[in-house]
Design a protein around this motif. Structure first.
Motif, PDB file in Angstrom:
ATOM      1  N   ILE B  47     -23.420 -10.397  61.609  1.00 37.86           N
ATOM      2  CA  ILE B  47     -22.133 -10.693  61.815  1.00 37.86           C
ATOM      3  C   ILE B  47     -21.279 -11.727  60.576  1.00 37.86           C
ATOM      4  CG2 ILE B  47     -21.368 -12.625  63.406  1.00 37.86           C
ATOM      5  CD1 ILE B  47     -23.713 -12.245  65.200  1.00 37.86           C
ATOM      6  N   ALA B  48     -22.457 -12.097  59.657  1.00 35.16           N
ATOM      7  CA  ALA B  48     -21.068 -12.830  58.181  1.00 35.16           C
ATOM      8  C   ALA B  48     -20.705 -11.592  58.004  1.00 35.16           C
ATOM      9  CB  ALA B  48     -22.054 -13.975  57.651  1.00 35.16           C
ATOM     10  N   LYS B  49     -21.403 -10.853  57.312  1.00 34.78           N
ATOM     11  CA  LYS B  49     -21.174  -9.496  56.671  1.00 34.78           C
ATOM     12  C   LYS B  49     -19.756  -8.904  57.802  1.00 34.78           C
ATOM     13  CE  LYS B  49     -21.050  -6.903  52.992  1.00 34.78           C
ATOM     14  NZ  LYS B  49     -20.811  -7.418  51.764  1.00 34.78           N
ATOM     15  N   ASN B  50     -19.983  -8.127  59.053  1.00 35.65           N
ATOM     16  CA  ASN B  50     -19.877  -7.063  59.446  1.00 35.65           C
ATOM     17  C   ASN B  50     -18.759  -7.221  60.656  1.00 35.65           C
ATOM     18  OD1 ASN B  50     -21.013  -4.897  57.573  1.00 35.65           O
ATOM     19  ND2 ASN B  50     -23.111  -5.531  59.024  1.00 35.65           N
ATOM     20  N   GLY B  51     -18.701  -8.911  61.015  1.00 38.16           N
ATOM     21  CA  GLY B  51     -18.225  -9.881  61.900  1.00 38.16           C
ATOM     22  C   GLY B  51     -19.474  -9.032  63.324  1.00 38.16           C
ATOM     23  N   PHE B  52     -18.496  -9.975  64.872  1.00 35.18           N
ATOM     24  CA  PHE B  52     -19.237  -9.530  65.325  1.00 35.18           C
ATOM     25  C   PHE B  52     -18.129  -8.444  66.353  1.00 35.18           C
ATOM     26  CE2 PHE B  52     -20.249 -10.327  70.460  1.00 35.18           C
ATOM     27  CZ  PHE B  52     -21.486 -11.041  70.153  1.00 35.18           C
ATOM     28  N   TYR B  53     -19.485  -7.465  66.775  1.00 41.13           N
ATOM     29  CA  TYR B  53     -19.032  -6.063  67.807  1.00 41.13           C
ATOM     30  C   TYR B  53     -19.392  -5.572  68.954  1.00 41.13           C
ATOM     31  CZ  TYR B  53     -23.254  -4.693  65.007  1.00 41.13           C
ATOM     32  OH  TYR B  53     -24.926  -4.217  64.908  1.00 41.13           O
ATOM     33  N   GLY B  54     -18.911  -5.024  69.832  1.00 37.85           N
ATOM     34  CA  GLY B  54     -18.926  -5.178  70.715  1.00 37.85           C
ATOM     35  C   GLY B  54     -19.105  -6.057  71.535  1.00 37.85           C
ATOM     36  N   ALA B  55     -19.852  -6.142  72.650  1.00 39.54           N
ATOM     37  CA  ALA B  55     -19.922  -7.869  73.551  1.00 39.54           C
ATOM     38  C   ALA B  55     -20.893  -8.248  74.242  1.00 39.54           C
ATOM     39  CB  ALA B  55     -19.036  -7.389  74.841  1.00 39.54           C
TER      40      ALA B  55
END
Lengths: 238, 179
Positions: B47-55
């Protein structure tokens, strides 16, 4: 030993296999960029390494031999581990496979790095023609890795040309600690696929260097510059 | 758009009654019966590197997370105050089945090691393994495992070292060999 020899198999291999072999069994641990013909070596079904052919770093690879760029390629890596079969045998088969895959090729060039103790014994055993040593050229250390001058200029191609020299631009755009180093001297060997070309090149052949022989005792085979970009005049006159 | 387009064939898959929303993290609750124990630290790094994706997927009536419990924990650890959620309007029986199926069907999956190796190589060439959940040691172990499995490849995968460069006429399309 003999049964292992009977199990030798050479075939094309994937990029992943080639990369694995280079990173584990080749002293530079770097795989060249660009088009490659990758010939894998299997003994008793086990992958033992790769013989790689490519276009080399210089666009003028064929120029000294009056050949077009698409008529010449470079043997860029021979990376093998615990092979039982002599390398010369492997190389001989690899050359035949290369010629079958790329019938338009007339010549293969290769360089043995004298400063890393390679005198080209496997090329001598497979009847390559020795043409002397290359001159030193300017390479660049970028992020701690020695990079060929041509490759460094390719990296810079996407950055503005501001009239300053290569190392200044490298420091400005790529790595503040970039520096120039002189490339090592290499022994140059060629392998013509074409009998006529072999006949024309043989008068330029020099005696094979011996292991441990000073590279300075071998006549330079090409003028200083871009890996022998200057022509061997009689070939151009033919 | 001439109105003559034929209607799409009727889907045979029943889609749950659901809606998407970005909500305050307090509105979501880890499912108390989730048996799965994941690596929250590795997900937090992703999450730190790519961000939070999806749900995350949560049950409308209870706020229980049915899919994405560890992602929820990792996001919370990374300081998230709100998260995207897909609310599914299902009864408790169905919610339990979704909770189990989401994990179990993942367990049943495997890897194509060659494709994995190639993709990891690309990541390493781009940058490094940060945010992938893999380490250099994982990659080395994979390559070691593969080294005895490298199979011959097709000649089509090889470079054209004797390709004659060509130029195509922009007017007639004729292809000329470049000398």
């Amino acid at each position: 030993m003999s049964s292992r020899k009977a199990d030798l198999r050479l075939d094309f291999c994937s990029h992943a296999a080639a990369r694995y072999a280079i990173e584990h069994w080749y002293y530079t641990r770097t795989i060249p960029v660009g088009a490659l013909v990758k010939i894998g070596v299997w003994e008793s079904g086990t992958f033992e390494g790769v013989v790689l052919f490519g276009k080399g770093a210089s666009n003028n690879l064929g120029k000294p031999y009056a050949l077009e760029h698409f008529e010449v390629c470079e043997l860029v890596r021979v990376a093998l581990r615990r092979h039982a079969m002599p390398v010369s045998r492997v190389l001989g088969i690899a050359l035949r496979m290369l010629h079958k895959q790329c019938p338009g090729l007339k010549l293969v060039v290769t360089f043995a790095d004298a400063e890393h103790g390679h005198h080209g014994g496997i090329y001598q055993a497979t009847n390559w023609i020795f043409l002397g040593t290359t001159a030193r050229a300017e390479n660049y250390v970028i992020h701690g890795r020695e990079t060929h001058g041509v490759a460094a200029r390719k990296i810079l191609a996407r950055y503005p040309k501001d009239g300053s020299n290569t190392v200044t631009r490298l420091r400005r755009y790529i790595d503040a600690d970039a520096r120039v180093v002189l490339s090592s001297t290499k022994y140059r060997y060629v392998f013509p696929f074409d009998d006529e070309l072999r006949r024309r090149l043989l008068p330029f052949a020099l005696p094979y260097p011996k292991r441990g022989e000073s590279k300075d005792s071998v006549a330079p085979g090409s003028p200083p510059g871009d890996d022998g970009a200057s022509p061997i005049s009689p070939l151009h006159a033919c | 758009m001439n109105g003559s387009k034929s209607p799409a064939p009727k889907s045979r898959v029943r889609v749950c009654n659901e809606r998407y929303e970005v909500v305050a993290i307090e509105r979501l609750r880890p499912h108390p019966k989730n048996p799965r124990r994941g690596d929250v630290g590795a997900i937090a790094k992703s999450i730190a590197k790519n961000g939070f994706y999806g749900a995350v997927v949560a049950q409308t009536s209870t706020g229980h997370i049915l899919a994405g419990n560890h992602r929820f924990e990792a996001a919370k650890r990374e300081g998230a105050t709100e998260l995207p959620v897909v609310w599914v309007d299902v009864d408790d029986k169905t919610a339990r089945r979704i909770l189990l199926a989401d994990n179990k069907t993942n367990d049943e999956a495997g890897y194509d090691d060659m494709v994995l190796a190639r993709t990891l190589e690309e990541c390493r060439n781009d940058d490094d393994f940060t945010g992938t959940g893999y380490t250099e040691a994982d990659f080395e172990a994979l390559m070691e495992k593969l080294s005895d499995k490298f199979e011959p490849a097709s000649g089509d995968e090889q470079g054209d070292l004797d390709r004659v460069p060509s130029v195509t006429c922009p007017e007639c399309g004729h292809v000329f060999a470049k000398s």
